[in-house]
Each structure stands twice: as C-alpha cells, then as structure tokens.
Design a protein around this motif. Structure first.
Motif, short mmCIF file in Angstrom:
data_model
loop_
_atom_site.label_atom_id
_atom_site.label_comp_id
_atom_site.label_asym_id
_atom_site.label_seq_id
_atom_site.Cartn_x
_atom_site.Cartn_y
_atom_site.Cartn_z
N GLY A 1 0.48 -1.12 -0.33
CA GLY A 1 -0.09 0.16 -0.29
C GLY A 1 0.84 1.18 -0.25
O GLY A 1 0.72 2.79 -1.03
N LEU A 2 1.61 1.13 1.35
CA LEU A 2 3.08 2.43 1.08
C LEU A 2 3.32 2.97 -0.17
O LEU A 2 3.46 3.54 -0.76
N SER A 3 4.18 1.60 -1.04
CA SER A 3 5.15 1.65 -2.10
C SER A 3 4.05 1.92 -3.36
O SER A 3 4.10 3.02 -4.57
N ALA A 4 2.49 1.74 -3.32
CA ALA A 4 0.95 2.28 -4.36
C ALA A 4 0.56 3.74 -3.97
O ALA A 4 0.59 4.31 -5.49
N LEU A 5 1.59 4.71 -3.28
CA LEU A 5 1.65 6.09 -3.76
C LEU A 5 2.36 6.75 -4.45
O LEU A 5 2.14 7.50 -5.09
N ILE A 6 3.22 5.51 -5.13
CA ILE A 6 4.30 6.59 -6.32
C ILE A 6 3.76 5.67 -7.28
O ILE A 6 3.45 4.63 -7.54
N PRO A 7 3.23 6.63 -8.79
CA PRO A 7 1.98 5.95 -9.78
C PRO A 7 3.23 5.05 -10.07
O PRO A 7 4.63 5.33 -10.60
N LEU A 8 1.62 3.82 -10.73
CA LEU A 8 2.36 2.83 -11.61
C LEU A 8 3.55 1.72 -11.45
O LEU A 8 3.24 0.92 -10.96
N ILE A 9 4.70 2.21 -10.91
CA ILE A 9 6.04 1.65 -10.69
C ILE A 9 5.87 1.21 -9.27
O ILE A 9 6.22 0.42 -8.69
#
Length: 379
Positions: free
Chosen positions: A269-277
C-alpha cells in the motif's frame, strides 16, 4: 540615442563581468549555494508537511462548519482541527511502524537462519562448479571468502572488514541524528504555518497587490489554484488507490494463510503511493518477506499479487489517475521516466502533478488564444 547605446554597452559589460566572475569563482559559489540549499531544506519540507496536513485539517474544518457551530466553537475550530490532524498523523505513522518493523525483523532473522539450507539446495541444483564461480564473484567484489555453507570462511576476513562497517555505522548514526533534527524543525514550522495560514495568505496577497497590481495578482492566484487543485486531487486519489490495493493484498494473504500479511499489505500500500511503478517495488519487498518463510509460497504470492495489481490497475487506477490528474496515461509514464531518472522517487511524486498542472495551464492558454480566431471565422 547615445545615452541609450551607452546604457546597453554598460549592461552588456556588466553581464560579461558577472559571467566571468561566476566561471572563475564557481567552486566558492557552488559551495555557498550548497549551504543555502541545506539551510532551506527544513523550510521546504515544512511547507510540504503543512500542505499535506492541511488536506485532512481542511476536511475537519468543513465538517465543523456544517454543524453551524456557536461563536465559542468557531473560535476553537482551528486548534481543534489542527490537534486532531496531528494526532491522526502520529497514530497512522505509529500503526504503520508497528505493522512493518516487527514482522520485517522477524523475517530477516528467519532468512539468516535459512541461508545455509538455501545455499545447500542451490548447490545441489546448480552443481558445485557454478556455485564455486558464484563464491569467487562474491570474494572478488567484497574481499570476503565464503565457506561451503555460505558463511564467511574465517574470522580474519570479517575482522578486516569490520573497521569500514563500524565507520559506516557511525556516519549513518550521525546522518540520522542530523536528519531527525531537520525533521523536528520542519514539523514545528508546518504546525506554525497551519495555525496561521490565513495570516500568511493575507500577507502574500497584500504584497502581490501592492507591487504587482490587481491583474497580475489574479493571474498568480489562478496559477496557484490550478497547482493546488492538481496536487490536492493527486494526493487524495493516490492515498485512496493505495488503501484499496493494500486491503486487497491483505484479504488475499489472510484467506490463503500466507505469512506476514499485515507487513506485506502495508508495504504494498505504501509503495502504491508512487504512480505506476510503486506497486512493483512493494511486490518485490513483499516477496522477500514471504521468501524468508517459504520459497515455494513466494511463487504463489508473486503470481496472485501480480494478478491483483493488474486487476486494480485496469479497473480502479485508471479512473483514479484520470480524475486526479486529467492527463493521458502516456504523459504520466513519460513524467515517471524523466523525473524519476533525475530526482528518484521524490521527483516522481512531485514531477507528475507539477506536469499535470502545467498541462492544464497550457491547455487554458491555447483555448484562450484560439478563441478570437474561432469568433472571427464564425463571423
């Protein structure tokens, strides 16, 4: 006429002098600029914190206004909303740390215990010659000879590298302490900005009206409003996207009994804050945690999580990204590639909404310039 030419010559001479001094004294100038940048970093971070925290704070203030508050409650609206926002932020950060750190530490310890078993299995599958070449590669790159069990061959090799490790550890601790002080200063500054945000806004408008005039001030306010709308929508929608994906991963891992469900779902979830990658970064970190428990389960986790990411990217993320940024997906990909290569993750998070705001302003200007031509053609 001659006086105008003389002024132009003097201006050109001054410009040439400035350029020459800049080239000759560039090391000193760059050092000074570095000091200025270092001094302004806490201020920039403080403004960024204030902007992010203002989103939930503004939401709380609107909810209070909807209740038709009394004059006393109206006076308490600002400190109450600010206090609730800070408490919510601290609780959220604490929950994230509690979800990730204990299970991550447990996975690292478990991985260290299983390394000899994985090395033996790898040697059995790939053969001794291939394994010896890997050991030679590790020895040439790190200076440490590896034994047959995958551990350092003797204590002398470890001790010879301990000095550099300890020096790096001390430098890391000093850097962390310096960063902690900067973060505290930035946090205090953000609280001060939020507590007096109307005062700062009024001061800025007064300065702009006085020195730039009404027309230019309206243009500046419009540009800032476009940036504010884009960044606000981007942050809110990315958080919503991250929550949805984190919940999907948590439900999947809990249903199938996979280990470290809370830590992996939080990381994804935290990494999904960065768009696409960003989701793929979270997938890699989650796979590492599951690998510490079972390499076989790692394959199942990676396959199913990849499918979940594709489902979310196909049915949820496009709507979120389109409504938040209002630009085609190809431009988002270009921004991620360009700004990520220049400034890393921070470049992606700032560059994408910045480009989206500039894109909207450019579209407005094109429509404004083409409007007289349309009117003339219609007439």
């Amino acid at each position: 006429m001659q006086s105008v030419q003389l002024k132009q010559i003097l201006l050109l001479a001054a410009l040439v002098l400035v350029i020459c001094l800049t080239v000759l004294c560039w090391p000193e100038i760059s050092g000074f600029l570095g000091l200025v940048y270092t001094g302004f970093v806490p201020i920039i971070v403080g403004f960024a914190f204030a902007y992010i925290l203002n989103i939930p704070m503004h939401f709380i203030e609107r909810q209070i206004d909807r209740t038709n508050p009394s004059p006393r409650m109206q006076a308490l609206k600002r400190p109450l909303s600010l206090t609730l926002t800070i408490i919510g932020f601290i609780l959220t950060a604490g929950i994230i740390v509690l979800l990730i750190v204990p299970q991550f530490a447990e996975a690292i310890i478990l991985l260290q215990q299983h390394i000899p078993e994985y090395v033996d299995a790898l040697r059995g599958q790939l053969g001794s010659e291939f394994f010896d070449s890997i050991r030679g590669l590790i020895a040439s790159s790190t200076g440490i000879e590896m034994g047959a069990d995958g551990n350092p061959q003797n204590a002398i090799d470890v001790l010879s590298n301990a000095g550099g490790f300890i020096g790096g550890l001390v430098s890391g601790i000093a850097g962390f302490a310096s960063s902690a002080v900067s973060i505290v200063m930035s946090a205090l500054m953000s609280v001060a900005l939020l507590a007096e945000k109307e005062t700062f806004r009024s001061f800025g408008l007064n300065v702009s009206h006085t020195y730039l005039g009404e027309r230019r001030t309206q243009g500046i306010v419009h540009v800032l409003s476009v940036f504010d709308r884009t960044f606000h929508g981007f942050i809110v929608k990315q958080v919503a996207d991250a929550l949805v994906l984190g919940i999907l991963v948590a439900v999947f891992m809990l249903i199938f009994g996979l280990p470290y469900a809370s830590a992996v779902a939080t990381l994804v979830g935290l990494s999904a804050l960065i768009p696409l990658i960003g989701v793929y970064i979270g997938l890699a970190l989650g796979a590492l945690l599951v690998f510490a428990y079972s390499p076989i389960l790692t394959i199942a986790f990676a396959v199913v999580t990849f499918i979940l990411i594709q489902v979310e990217a196909s049915f949820i993320s496009p709507r979120i990204t389109e409504s938040a940024l209002g630009i085609p997906g190809i431009w988002v990909l270009i921004c991620i590639t360009a700004f990520g290569a220049i400034w890393g993750i921070l470049g992606i998070l700032v560059g994408v909404p910045t480009f989206a705001a500039l894109y909207h302003l450019l579209q407005e200007d094109i429509e404004k310039r083409s409007l007289p031509a349309r009117v003339t053609s219609e007439e």
